[in-house]
Write a protein that holds these residues in place. Sequence first.
Motif, PDB file in Angstrom:
ATOM      1  N   VAL A  41      39.695  33.794  33.773  1.00 49.46           N
ATOM      2  CA  VAL A  41      40.064  34.966  34.571  1.00 49.46           C
ATOM      3  C   VAL A  41      38.872  35.390  35.415  1.00 49.46           C
ATOM      4  CG1 VAL A  41      40.590  37.433  34.463  1.00 49.46           C
ATOM      5  CG2 VAL A  41      41.898  35.830  33.075  1.00 49.46           C
ATOM      6  N   SER A  42      37.705  35.374  34.766  1.00 50.53           N
ATOM      7  CA  SER A  42      36.482  35.781  35.445  1.00 50.53           C
ATOM      8  C   SER A  42      36.092  34.820  36.572  1.00 50.53           C
ATOM      9  CB  SER A  42      35.348  35.860  34.414  1.00 50.53           C
ATOM     10  OG  SER A  42      34.114  36.106  35.034  1.00 50.53           O
ATOM     11  N   SER A  43      36.037  33.524  36.265  1.00 51.63           N
ATOM     12  CA  SER A  43      35.520  32.572  37.251  1.00 51.63           C
ATOM     13  C   SER A  43      36.513  32.298  38.376  1.00 51.63           C
ATOM     14  CB  SER A  43      35.134  31.259  36.557  1.00 51.63           C
ATOM     15  OG  SER A  43      36.253  30.675  35.936  1.00 51.63           O
ATOM     16  N   GLU A  44      37.795  32.185  38.050  1.00 51.01           N
ATOM     17  CA  GLU A  44      38.768  31.836  39.083  1.00 51.01           C
ATOM     18  C   GLU A  44      39.074  32.993  40.016  1.00 51.01           C
ATOM     19  OE1 GLU A  44      39.696  28.803  39.664  1.00 51.01           O
ATOM     20  OE2 GLU A  44      38.515  28.125  37.945  1.00 51.01           O
ATOM     21  N   LEU A  77      46.225  27.838  27.294  1.00 49.35           N
ATOM     22  CA  LEU A  77      45.624  29.178  27.290  1.00 49.35           C
ATOM     23  C   LEU A  77      44.533  29.280  28.357  1.00 49.35           C
ATOM     24  CD1 LEU A  77      45.413  29.681  23.428  1.00 49.35           C
ATOM     25  CD2 LEU A  77      46.794  31.032  25.018  1.00 49.35           C
ATOM     26  N   ASP A  78      43.721  28.236  28.452  1.00 50.34           N
ATOM     27  CA  ASP A  78      42.668  28.197  29.464  1.00 50.34           C
ATOM     28  C   ASP A  78      43.257  28.371  30.865  1.00 50.34           C
ATOM     29  OD1 ASP A  78      39.694  26.965  30.095  1.00 50.34           O
ATOM     30  OD2 ASP A  78      41.188  26.222  31.495  1.00 50.34           O
ATOM     31  N   THR A  79      44.353  27.665  31.118  1.00 54.88           N
ATOM     32  CA  THR A  79      44.944  27.691  32.438  1.00 54.88           C
ATOM     33  C   THR A  79      45.695  28.987  32.705  1.00 54.88           C
ATOM     34  OG1 THR A  79      45.178  25.304  32.229  1.00 54.88           O
ATOM     35  CG2 THR A  79      46.316  26.329  34.059  1.00 54.88           C
ATOM     36  N   ALA A  80      46.131  29.655  31.657  1.00 55.54           N
ATOM     37  CA  ALA A  80      46.714  30.986  31.854  1.00 55.54           C
ATOM     38  C   ALA A  80      45.682  31.907  32.496  1.00 55.54           C
ATOM     39  CB  ALA A  80      47.188  31.555  30.521  1.00 55.54           C
ATOM     40  N   GLY A  81      44.432  31.796  32.032  1.00 57.33           N
ATOM     41  CA  GLY A  81      43.365  32.573  32.658  1.00 57.33           C
ATOM     42  C   GLY A  81      43.094  32.131  34.077  1.00 57.33           C
ATOM     43  N   ALA A  82      43.170  30.803  34.301  1.00 57.66           N
ATOM     44  CA  ALA A  82      42.946  30.290  35.652  1.00 57.66           C
ATOM     45  C   ALA A  82      44.038  30.739  36.620  1.00 57.66           C
ATOM     46  CB  ALA A  82      42.879  28.766  35.620  1.00 57.66           C
ATOM     47  N   ALA A  83      45.235  31.024  36.094  1.00 59.09           N
ATOM     48  CA  ALA A  83      46.311  31.550  36.939  1.00 59.09           C
ATOM     49  C   ALA A  83      46.171  33.050  37.144  1.00 59.09           C
ATOM     50  CB  ALA A  83      47.667  31.225  36.315  1.00 59.09           C
ATOM     51  N   LEU A  84      45.766  33.751  36.089  1.00 61.58           N
ATOM     52  CA  LEU A  84      45.635  35.209  36.181  1.00 61.58           C
ATOM     53  C   LEU A  84      44.471  35.623  37.074  1.00 61.58           C
ATOM     54  CD1 LEU A  84      46.299  36.236  32.469  1.00 61.58           C
ATOM     55  CD2 LEU A  84      47.783  36.676  34.440  1.00 61.58           C
ATOM     56  N   GLY A  85      43.387  34.823  37.092  1.00 60.56           N
ATOM     57  CA  GLY A  85      42.222  35.186  37.892  1.00 60.56           C
ATOM     58  C   GLY A  85      42.530  35.312  39.377  1.00 60.56           C
ATOM     59  N   PRO A  86      43.068  34.265  40.017  1.00 55.52           N
ATOM     60  CA  PRO A  86      43.427  34.393  41.430  1.00 55.52           C
ATOM     61  C   PRO A  86      44.479  35.474  41.685  1.00 55.52           C
ATOM     62  CG  PRO A  86      43.359  32.097  40.795  1.00 55.52           C
ATOM     63  CD  PRO A  86      43.236  32.893  39.530  1.00 55.52           C
ATOM     64  N   LEU A  87      45.433  35.617  40.753  1.00 53.89           N
ATOM     65  CA  LEU A  87      46.458  36.649  40.922  1.00 53.89           C
ATOM     66  C   LEU A  87      45.821  38.035  40.896  1.00 53.89           C
ATOM     67  CD1 LEU A  87      49.460  37.298  41.181  1.00 53.89           C
ATOM     68  CD2 LEU A  87      49.599  37.292  38.675  1.00 53.89           C
ATOM     69  N   LEU A  88      44.862  38.221  39.993  1.00 49.94           N
ATOM     70  CA  LEU A  88      44.160  39.492  39.902  1.00 49.94           C
ATOM     71  C   LEU A  88      43.363  39.762  41.176  1.00 49.94           C
ATOM     72  CD1 LEU A  88      43.569  41.837  37.969  1.00 49.94           C
ATOM     73  CD2 LEU A  88      41.626  40.541  37.102  1.00 49.94           C
ATOM     74  N   LEU A 100      33.132  40.405  35.740  1.00 49.45           N
ATOM     75  CA  LEU A 100      32.068  40.589  34.755  1.00 49.45           C
ATOM     76  C   LEU A 100      32.631  41.053  33.419  1.00 49.45           C
ATOM     77  CD1 LEU A 100      29.099  40.811  33.879  1.00 49.45           C
ATOM     78  CD2 LEU A 100      29.050  43.095  34.918  1.00 49.45           C
ATOM     79  N   GLY A 101      33.570  41.999  33.455  1.00 50.31           N
ATOM     80  CA  GLY A 101      34.153  42.502  32.213  1.00 50.31           C
ATOM     81  C   GLY A 101      34.875  41.421  31.443  1.00 50.31           C
ATOM     82  N   ALA A 102      35.660  40.605  32.133  1.00 50.47           N
ATOM     83  CA  ALA A 102      36.385  39.524  31.465  1.00 50.47           C
ATOM     84  C   ALA A 102      35.428  38.501  30.867  1.00 50.47           C
ATOM     85  CB  ALA A 102      37.336  38.854  32.449  1.00 50.47           C
ATOM     86  N   SER A 103      34.348  38.200  31.579  1.00 51.43           N
ATOM     87  CA  SER A 103      33.375  37.220  31.093  1.00 51.43           C
ATOM     88  C   SER A 103      32.674  37.718  29.827  1.00 51.43           C
ATOM     89  CB  SER A 103      32.346  36.933  32.185  1.00 51.43           C
ATOM     90  OG  SER A 103      31.443  35.937  31.776  1.00 51.43           O
ATOM     91  N   VAL A 104      32.299  38.995  29.797  1.00 49.35           N
ATOM     92  CA  VAL A 104      31.643  39.565  28.611  1.00 49.35           C
ATOM     93  C   VAL A 104      32.594  39.565  27.416  1.00 49.35           C
ATOM     94  CG1 VAL A 104      30.662  41.684  27.643  1.00 49.35           C
ATOM     95  CG2 VAL A 104      29.995  40.931  29.939  1.00 49.35           C
ATOM     96  N   LEU A 135      48.238  30.078  45.924  1.00 42.98           N
ATOM     97  CA  LEU A 135      48.390  28.640  45.741  1.00 42.98           C
ATOM     98  C   LEU A 135      47.727  28.202  44.433  1.00 42.98           C
ATOM     99  CD1 LEU A 135      47.641  27.415  49.385  1.00 42.98           C
ATOM    100  CD2 LEU A 135      49.875  27.742  48.311  1.00 42.98           C
ATOM    101  N   TYR A 136      46.571  28.785  44.128  1.00 40.23           N
ATOM    102  CA  TYR A 136      45.907  28.508  42.852  1.00 40.23           C
ATOM    103  C   TYR A 136      46.777  28.969  41.692  1.00 40.23           C
ATOM    104  CZ  TYR A 136      41.522  27.583  45.357  1.00 40.23           C
ATOM    105  OH  TYR A 136      40.556  27.054  46.171  1.00 40.23           O
ATOM    106  N   VAL A 137      47.415  30.118  41.862  1.00 38.36           N
ATOM    107  CA  VAL A 137      48.270  30.654  40.802  1.00 38.36           C
ATOM    108  C   VAL A 137      49.416  29.688  40.511  1.00 38.36           C
ATOM    109  CG1 VAL A 137      49.787  32.553  40.118  1.00 38.36           C
ATOM    110  CG2 VAL A 137      47.685  33.037  41.383  1.00 38.36           C
ATOM    111  N   GLY A 138      50.034  29.146  41.569  1.00 41.19           N
ATOM    112  CA  GLY A 138      51.149  28.228  41.379  1.00 41.19           C
ATOM    113  C   GLY A 138      50.747  26.977  40.618  1.00 41.19           C
ATOM    114  N   THR A 139      49.639  26.363  41.019  1.00 41.06           N
ATOM    115  CA  THR A 139      49.165  25.170  40.324  1.00 41.06           C
ATOM    116  C   THR A 139      48.830  25.460  38.875  1.00 41.06           C
ATOM    117  OG1 THR A 139      48.288  24.166  42.339  1.00 41.06           O
ATOM    118  CG2 THR A 139      47.328  23.436  40.262  1.00 41.06           C
ATOM    119  N   ASN A 140      48.112  26.556  38.641  1.00 41.70           N
ATOM    120  CA  ASN A 140      47.690  26.875  37.281  1.00 41.70           C
ATOM    121  C   ASN A 140      48.855  27.294  36.394  1.00 41.70           C
ATOM    122  OD1 ASN A 140      44.922  26.322  37.617  1.00 41.70           O
ATOM    123  ND2 ASN A 140      44.601  28.282  38.614  1.00 41.70           N
ATOM    124  N   ALA A 141      49.876  27.913  36.977  1.00 41.02           N
ATOM    125  CA  ALA A 141      51.055  28.268  36.193  1.00 41.02           C
ATOM    126  C   ALA A 141      51.770  27.002  35.715  1.00 41.02           C
ATOM    127  CB  ALA A 141      52.003  29.138  37.027  1.00 41.02           C
TER     128      ALA A 141
END
Length: 444
Positions: A38-41, A158-169, A189-193, A294-300
């Motif tokens: 979520v943090s990085s994406e 689970l990892d990719t759920a975060g990768a989808a949520l990050g761009p959406l956020l 920063l908050g998600a990473s901590v 587009l990132y959200v679609g792939t990661n979903a």
Amino acid sequence: MTAAQTAAPAARTPRRPRVGRVSSTVVTLGIVSLLTDVSSEAVAAVLPLYVTASLGLTTVAYGFVDGLMQGASALVRVAGGWASDRGDHPKWVAAVGYGLSALTRAGLLLASGFAAVTTLVAIDRIGKGIRTAPRDAMIAASSDPRSLARSFGTHRALDTAGAALGPLLAFVILWLIPEGYTTVFMVSLGASVLGLGALVLLVPDVRPRRAAWLAQHKTREGRGLPKCKGCTCDALGGLEPTGRPFSWSFLRDGATRRLLLVATALGFLTVGDGFVYLALQDRDGFATQWFPLLYVGTNAAYMLLASPAGRLADRLGRARVVVWGHVLLVGAYVCAALPSGGIAPTLLALVLLGAFYAATDGVLAALAGSLVPLPVRATAIGTAQTVVAVARMVASATFGVLWFAVGREPALVLVTVVLAVAVPVCWFVLRRADATTTDAGTAA
């Protein structure tokens, strides 16, 4: 009723765990990865357009940046795996990587300018490189070896759920707060901590050389419990926790070398996702604020398909799924190379791209881990991931030049044709890998 008949139900009282059940450690590591992604994406989703549109640079420049992002993590993946295997404490090696990524989030709040932001993103990728192999070694050590790809698939979901949520956020924040990049960085920063805290506080100190899953599994008899249904420990033999020291000799094994050769060849033909998204946007001309979706679609798609793909790999063969999964990538490139688009080809490209990662990412780690003994598992996984990352770094830089020289459509068509030819050749080279896996990965 006889005494034996009366006692029979009592003997069946202890519940037998289902073979292949995903362990709680794997799920917790998945949550750690979810928060970190979520943090990085959230930060990375707008990078392609930021470079090519906001800064007005060419696809050659973006190819260099995209290659740098992949290559920065590649440079340290083997080192992270080596440190994990050498000390047999992968949790704390992974914590260094997660902590480094968290520090870069704080740096983004203070940085200004393209050079500073790009440097911090590269450092974040270095953190990712350090943590990946130790984390995967913990997943392997905590899992039933007969369903190793399923465990990796669950983690990747689970990892990719975060990768989808990050761009959406990031999309929602920028939609509500124009130019709200500082807010994106704060949330990142908050998600990473939170992810780092979950790793340190909730994940046990798994030690692969002690064969964590096997040690727990084989104590069932001592605890008066029946063996797991379908137990194969006695049949396989030699499944004992090992204290053998680390050695690079696994690189001399023929199956491992063939895997690395195939992974390198296919990696050279896998261009960065950002180029696929830029091709779709260049062809269809949709508004730039929709680009992160587009990132959200792939990661979903990846999230939904990762666990089923892992189960399929355990059943059909991990090498088979890894190699032939690249046919899905061929399909994604075909959709992106079409001269006329629309919503259907765009959505299909995203689904195929996500399915490709579901069939290859975690399954590659499971395959590499199953080909080598326990003392070198993290290093083997890190080595396989490194050759892929380095190959993709070269592929991104090369494709950026190719796009600039001949244009979007001819460049994509050329890569698609070469990849379509390479897949059956690579399968011929790797076709015996599934028959030579140690499965338990614990042989001395």
